[in-house]
Scaffold this motif. Structure first.
Motif, mmCIF file in Angstrom:
data_model
loop_
_atom_site.group_PDB
_atom_site.id
_atom_site.type_symbol
_atom_site.label_atom_id
_atom_site.label_comp_id
_atom_site.label_asym_id
_atom_site.label_seq_id
_atom_site.Cartn_x
_atom_site.Cartn_y
_atom_site.Cartn_z
ATOM 1 N N LEU A 70 0.823 -1.204 0.000
ATOM 2 C CA LEU A 70 0.000 0.000 0.000
ATOM 3 C C LEU A 70 0.859 1.258 0.000
ATOM 4 O O LEU A 70 0.565 2.231 -0.700
ATOM 5 C CB LEU A 70 -0.958 -0.004 1.193
ATOM 6 C CG LEU A 70 -1.944 1.151 1.269
ATOM 7 C CD1 LEU A 70 -2.769 1.264 -0.010
ATOM 8 C CD2 LEU A 70 -2.843 0.992 2.478
ATOM 9 N N SER A 71 1.947 1.241 0.745
ATOM 10 C CA SER A 71 2.862 2.389 0.765
ATOM 11 C C SER A 71 3.417 2.665 -0.620
ATOM 12 O O SER A 71 3.504 3.817 -1.052
ATOM 13 C CB SER A 71 4.010 2.137 1.750
ATOM 14 O OG SER A 71 3.514 2.035 3.059
ATOM 15 N N GLU A 72 3.783 1.610 -1.337
ATOM 16 C CA GLU A 72 4.298 1.780 -2.689
ATOM 17 C C GLU A 72 3.221 2.329 -3.622
ATOM 18 O O GLU A 72 3.488 3.234 -4.427
ATOM 19 C CB GLU A 72 4.828 0.457 -3.231
ATOM 20 C CG GLU A 72 5.443 0.591 -4.603
ATOM 21 C CD GLU A 72 6.037 -0.707 -5.123
ATOM 22 O OE1 GLU A 72 6.111 -0.841 -6.352
ATOM 23 O OE2 GLU A 72 6.408 -1.569 -4.312
ATOM 24 N N LEU A 73 1.998 1.817 -3.498
ATOM 25 C CA LEU A 73 0.907 2.331 -4.336
ATOM 26 C C LEU A 73 0.680 3.824 -4.109
ATOM 27 O O LEU A 73 0.408 4.573 -5.058
ATOM 28 C CB LEU A 73 -0.395 1.585 -4.047
ATOM 29 C CG LEU A 73 -0.536 0.180 -4.590
ATOM 30 C CD1 LEU A 73 -1.868 -0.420 -4.143
ATOM 31 C CD2 LEU A 73 -0.444 0.155 -6.101
ATOM 32 N N LEU A 74 0.786 4.256 -2.860
ATOM 33 C CA LEU A 74 0.548 5.658 -2.539
ATOM 34 C C LEU A 74 1.727 6.552 -2.909
ATOM 35 O O LEU A 74 1.538 7.687 -3.343
ATOM 36 C CB LEU A 74 0.227 5.807 -1.052
ATOM 37 C CG LEU A 74 -1.117 5.229 -0.607
ATOM 38 C CD1 LEU A 74 -1.224 5.212 0.903
ATOM 39 C CD2 LEU A 74 -2.269 6.013 -1.223
ATOM 40 N N ALA A 75 2.952 6.062 -2.757
ATOM 41 C CA ALA A 75 4.129 6.906 -2.910
ATOM 42 C C ALA A 75 4.717 6.941 -4.314
ATOM 43 O O ALA A 75 5.286 7.953 -4.717
ATOM 44 C CB ALA A 75 5.217 6.450 -1.924
ATOM 45 N N VAL A 76 4.602 5.854 -5.055
ATOM 46 C CA VAL A 76 5.296 5.755 -6.338
ATOM 47 C C VAL A 76 4.316 5.977 -7.489
ATOM 48 O O VAL A 76 3.415 5.169 -7.705
ATOM 49 C CB VAL A 76 5.971 4.364 -6.480
ATOM 50 C CG1 VAL A 76 6.686 4.257 -7.820
ATOM 51 C CG2 VAL A 76 6.928 4.114 -5.325
ATOM 52 N N PRO A 77 4.503 7.077 -8.215
ATOM 53 C CA PRO A 77 3.599 7.327 -9.335
ATOM 54 C C PRO A 77 3.804 6.298 -10.447
ATOM 55 O O PRO A 77 4.918 5.872 -10.713
ATOM 56 C CB PRO A 77 3.988 8.724 -9.827
ATOM 57 C CG PRO A 77 5.138 9.173 -9.026
ATOM 58 C CD PRO A 77 5.497 8.112 -8.047
ATOM 59 N N THR A 78 2.710 5.901 -11.058
ATOM 60 C CA THR A 78 2.787 5.010 -12.210
ATOM 61 C C THR A 78 2.004 5.651 -13.339
ATOM 62 O O THR A 78 1.052 6.405 -13.113
ATOM 63 C CB THR A 78 2.187 3.622 -11.911
ATOM 64 O OG1 THR A 78 0.830 3.770 -11.521
ATOM 65 C CG2 THR A 78 2.950 2.903 -10.817
ATOM 66 N N ARG A 79 2.394 5.346 -14.539
ATOM 67 C CA ARG A 79 1.702 5.889 -15.710
ATOM 68 C C ARG A 79 0.425 5.093 -15.919
ATOM 69 O O ARG A 79 0.466 3.880 -16.118
ATOM 70 C CB ARG A 79 2.616 5.767 -16.931
ATOM 71 C CG ARG A 79 2.085 6.446 -18.126
ATOM 72 C CD ARG A 79 2.239 7.951 -17.989
ATOM 73 N NE ARG A 79 1.695 8.582 -19.180
ATOM 74 C CZ ARG A 79 0.804 9.542 -19.137
ATOM 75 N NH1 ARG A 79 0.381 10.007 -17.995
ATOM 76 N NH2 ARG A 79 0.347 10.065 -20.245
#
Length: 151
Positions: A70-79
């Motif tokens: 969840l932290s990665e989903l919130l912090a790392v932008p994806t195209r």
């Protein structure tokens, strides 16, 4: 929770609106989570003549994995390629007045969806308590007037 209860809870909370769910593969997902030590059997129950239901609990490793994911989903932008983004990139093909009318129509539809989603949240989002083994504080859903403005 047991898999059927998980499925019912996800449907009640309208999660299919924000997460691609395949309810048919839920039992396979539960098996995989257990195989990887992210959940464990808490108990097996039987009510009357109904089939047994295995109730699962998240493990500390499972909670850590959830937190990392969840932290990665919130912090790392994806195209992400959305249909709205595509439409906005091509809106020069319509007259400006038509674009404005269509976007206002979209706002109206989103307003209706937002009202419906808020009703679903208010009706079906119970207080959430995590397992004592996770050493995490209990969390409760904020009241409607305490919700951050961006929700």
């Amino acid at each position: 929770m047991h898999p059927y209860e998980i499925s019912t809870t996800l449907r009640t909370r309208g999660k299919e609106k924000s997460i691609r769910l395949n309810y048919g593969s839920l039992y396979a997902v539960v098996d995989s989570l257990q195989k990887h030590g992210l959940i464990e059997t808490k108990e097996t129950l039987r009510e009357g003549r109904r089939p047994e239901r295995t109730v699962y609990d998240i493990t500390p490793a499972g909670y850590a994995e959830f937190e990392d994911w969840l932290s990665e989903l919130l912090a790392v932008p994806t195209r992400e390629f959305t249909s709205l983004e595509a439409a906005l990139s091509l809106m020069g093909g319509l007259r400006p007045g038509e674009v404005a009318r269509l976007l206002e129509e979209r706002v109206g539809r989103l307003t209706i969806e937002l009202r419906s989603d808020r009703t679903t949240i208010d009706v079906s989002w119970p207080t959430c308590r995590l397992s004592a083994r996770t050493s995490r504080p209990s969390q409760t859903r904020p009241r409607a007037r305490q919700r951050p403005r961006w929700v």
